[in-house]
Enzyme design. Structure first.
Site, PDB file in Angstrom:
ATOM      1  N   ASN A 135     -27.375 -11.997  34.045  1.00 45.92           N
ATOM      2  CA  ASN A 135     -26.058 -12.365  34.563  1.00 45.92           C
ATOM      3  C   ASN A 135     -26.287 -13.257  35.783  1.00 45.92           C
ATOM      4  O   ASN A 135     -26.698 -12.775  36.831  1.00 45.92           O
ATOM      5  CB  ASN A 135     -25.293 -11.087  34.954  1.00 45.92           C
ATOM      6  CG  ASN A 135     -24.021 -11.371  35.715  1.00 45.92           C
ATOM      7  OD1 ASN A 135     -23.518 -12.495  35.712  1.00 45.92           O
ATOM      8  ND2 ASN A 135     -23.497 -10.353  36.378  1.00 45.92           N
TER       9      ASN A 135
ATOM     10  N   LYS B  46     -24.131 -14.832  37.514  1.00 45.80           N
ATOM     11  CA  LYS B  46     -23.021 -14.811  38.483  1.00 45.80           C
ATOM     12  C   LYS B  46     -22.653 -16.246  38.890  1.00 45.80           C
ATOM     13  O   LYS B  46     -22.725 -17.147  38.064  1.00 45.80           O
ATOM     14  CB  LYS B  46     -23.378 -13.941  39.692  1.00 45.80           C
ATOM     15  CG  LYS B  46     -23.959 -12.587  39.278  1.00 45.80           C
ATOM     16  CD  LYS B  46     -24.109 -11.639  40.417  1.00 45.80           C
ATOM     17  CE  LYS B  46     -24.807 -10.386  39.922  1.00 45.80           C
ATOM     18  NZ  LYS B  46     -24.802  -9.316  40.886  1.00 45.80           N
TER      19      LYS B  46
ATOM     20  N   HIS C  93     -17.479  -6.047  35.043  1.00 39.74           N
ATOM     21  CA  HIS C  93     -18.564  -6.001  36.026  1.00 39.74           C
ATOM     22  C   HIS C  93     -17.994  -5.463  37.341  1.00 39.74           C
ATOM     23  O   HIS C  93     -16.850  -5.762  37.696  1.00 39.74           O
ATOM     24  CB  HIS C  93     -19.165  -7.394  36.220  1.00 39.74           C
ATOM     25  CG  HIS C  93     -20.433  -7.372  37.014  1.00 39.74           C
ATOM     26  ND1 HIS C  93     -20.433  -7.252  38.388  1.00 39.74           N
ATOM     27  CD2 HIS C  93     -21.728  -7.413  36.637  1.00 39.74           C
ATOM     28  CE1 HIS C  93     -21.686  -7.219  38.813  1.00 39.74           C
ATOM     29  NE2 HIS C  93     -22.498  -7.320  37.773  1.00 39.74           N
TER      30      HIS C  93
ATOM     31  N   GLU D 108     -18.329  -6.340  40.254  1.00 44.58           N
ATOM     32  CA  GLU D 108     -17.841  -7.374  41.173  1.00 44.58           C
ATOM     33  C   GLU D 108     -16.443  -7.846  40.764  1.00 44.58           C
ATOM     34  O   GLU D 108     -15.636  -8.229  41.618  1.00 44.58           O
ATOM     35  CB  GLU D 108     -18.847  -8.541  41.222  1.00 44.58           C
ATOM     36  CG  GLU D 108     -20.090  -8.127  42.010  1.00 44.58           C
ATOM     37  CD  GLU D 108     -21.370  -8.836  41.626  1.00 44.58           C
ATOM     38  OE1 GLU D 108     -21.316  -9.881  40.957  1.00 44.58           O
ATOM     39  OE2 GLU D 108     -22.445  -8.318  41.992  1.00 44.58           O
TER      40      GLU D 108
ATOM     41  N   GLU E   7     -24.221   0.357  35.389  1.00 41.52           N
ATOM     42  CA  GLU E   7     -24.699  -0.309  36.603  1.00 41.52           C
ATOM     43  C   GLU E   7     -24.164   0.424  37.834  1.00 41.52           C
ATOM     44  O   GLU E   7     -23.015   0.188  38.245  1.00 41.52           O
ATOM     45  CB  GLU E   7     -24.195  -1.759  36.638  1.00 41.52           C
ATOM     46  CG  GLU E   7     -24.654  -2.595  35.468  1.00 41.52           C
ATOM     47  CD  GLU E   7     -24.642  -4.072  35.833  1.00 41.52           C
ATOM     48  OE1 GLU E   7     -25.705  -4.680  35.769  1.00 41.52           O
ATOM     49  OE2 GLU E   7     -23.576  -4.589  36.214  1.00 41.52           O
TER      50      GLU E   7
ATOM     51  N   GLY F  44     -28.033  -5.631  43.322  1.00 45.03           N
ATOM     52  CA  GLY F  44     -28.406  -6.608  44.346  1.00 45.03           C
ATOM     53  C   GLY F  44     -28.948  -5.996  45.626  1.00 45.03           C
ATOM     54  O   GLY F  44     -29.061  -6.681  46.641  1.00 45.03           O
TER      55      GLY F  44
ATOM     56  N   SER G 175     -30.760  -3.929  40.170  1.00 48.64           N
ATOM     57  CA  SER G 175     -32.084  -4.173  40.774  1.00 48.64           C
ATOM     58  C   SER G 175     -33.251  -4.002  39.799  1.00 48.64           C
ATOM     59  O   SER G 175     -34.323  -3.543  40.180  1.00 48.64           O
ATOM     60  CB  SER G 175     -32.284  -3.292  42.016  1.00 48.64           C
ATOM     61  OG  SER G 175     -31.334  -3.659  43.010  1.00 48.64           O
TER      62      SER G 175
HETATM   63  C1  PEP Z   1     -25.738  -7.319  38.035  1.00 46.64           C
HETATM   64  O1  PEP Z   1     -25.096  -8.047  38.756  1.00 46.64           O
HETATM   65  O2  PEP Z   1     -25.270  -7.021  36.922  1.00 46.64           O
HETATM   66  C2  PEP Z   1     -27.010  -6.829  38.504  1.00 46.64           C
HETATM   67  C3  PEP Z   1     -27.534  -5.817  37.891  1.00 46.64           C
HETATM   68  O3  PEP Z   1     -27.563  -7.460  39.594  1.00 46.64           O
HETATM   69  P1  PEP Z   1     -29.036  -7.211  40.199  1.00 46.64           P
HETATM   70  O4  PEP Z   1     -29.997  -7.182  39.031  1.00 46.64           O
HETATM   71  O5  PEP Z   1     -29.270  -8.379  41.101  1.00 46.64           O
HETATM   72  O6  PEP Z   1     -29.004  -5.902  40.884  1.00 46.64           O
END
Ligand code: PEP
Length: 252
Positions: A12, A14, A100, A102, A170, A176, A214
């Site tokens: 992803n 973003k 998601h 976000e 998630e 992140g 992460s």
């Molecule tokens: C995400 O945004 O779906 C995500 C898992 O980000 P990151 O891998 O950077 O934690």
């Protein structure tokens, strides 16, 4: 992992990526994946919508496909700045992420919104990646499993099957941040999601449940080995082929 669940490693991007550099990255990834004679997993990049068409073209003939990061629930109309699933499909998308954290946090999306979007994805014949995950406050309050159950039950599109729907777990606090839950925590939540799905659909045992938060080259093998983890949704470490490939390589 049962034969019937083919892992999915999804990136992803973003709101990251301009055309020239992004094309280099997807070509690099596609070239690496193309060297594998019989890939054992699906590989997906969800770039900004502005890049979908070019990246889809650049990945043609490779095991890499592209998808959207979000969509509108309606097919068309007066929704300035939004994008329909038909538009994503027209640009080469095979999947679309919905819900998601976000989007849920920054745009106030509710489970009901996510469900409507996922249903729009299914109507166009794309695969919905439905994201769920608890916040740090919810984890500390001990409500993780009930929050996840509520999200799964109320975000799952009508008509969801193992073919058209993927769940991504998630934990919001792991996205992140460089923090990940313990293997036991991931195993517990994924088993819980599998059990919830069993009450909601016929082919629950074949639904892919991704872990996201992460994931990087150094922890991917350990996370992908957890029971009921059928792949990964990766943010930061998917932006370059160099970082993403070690994660893909665990499953491909
Ligand atoms: C995400 O945004 O779906 C995500 C898992 O980000 P990151 O891998 O950077 O934690």
């Amino acid at each position: 992992m049962p034969e019937t669940r083919r892992p999915l490693i999804a990136g992803n991007w973003k709101m990251n990526g301009l055309a020239d550099e992004s094309l280099l990255q997807i070509k690099d990834l596609a070239a690496r994946a193309s060297k594998i004679s019989a890939p054992a997993c699906d590989v997906l990049i969800c770039p900004p919508a502005t890049l979908l068409r070019d990246l889809a073209k650049a990945a043609v003939g490779s095991p890499v496909t592209v998808g959207g990061q979000d969509c509108h629930a309606n097919g068309k109309g007066a929704h300035t700045g939004d994008i329909s699933v038909a538009m994503l499909k027209d640009s080469g998308a095979h999947y679309c992420i919905v819900g998601h954290s976000e989007r849920r946090a920054d745009h106030g999306e509710t489970n009901e919104d996510v469900k409507s979007k996922a249903e729009a994805v299914l109507r166009e014949g794309l695969i919905a990646i439905v994201c769920v995950g608890e916040t740090l406050a919810e984890r500390e309050a001990g409500t993780t499993l009930s929050v996840i159950s509520d999200q799964v039950k109320n975000s799952l599109p009508l008509g969801a099957t193992a073919v058209n729907t993927v769940i991504a777990y998630e934990p919001v606090w792991a996205i992140g941040t460089g923090k990940t839950p313990t293997v036991l925590d991931v195993q517990t939540v994924h088993a819980h999601i599998r059990s919830d799905l069993t009450g909601l659909m016929n082919d629950a045992n074949r639904v892919r449940i991704l872990y996201g938060g992460s994931v990087k080259g150094s922890n991917a093998a350990e996370l992908m080995a957890v029971e009921n983890v059928d792949g990964a949704l990766v943010g930061g470490a998917s932006l370059t082929a160099e970082d993403f490939w070690p994660i893909v390589n665990v499953c491909i």
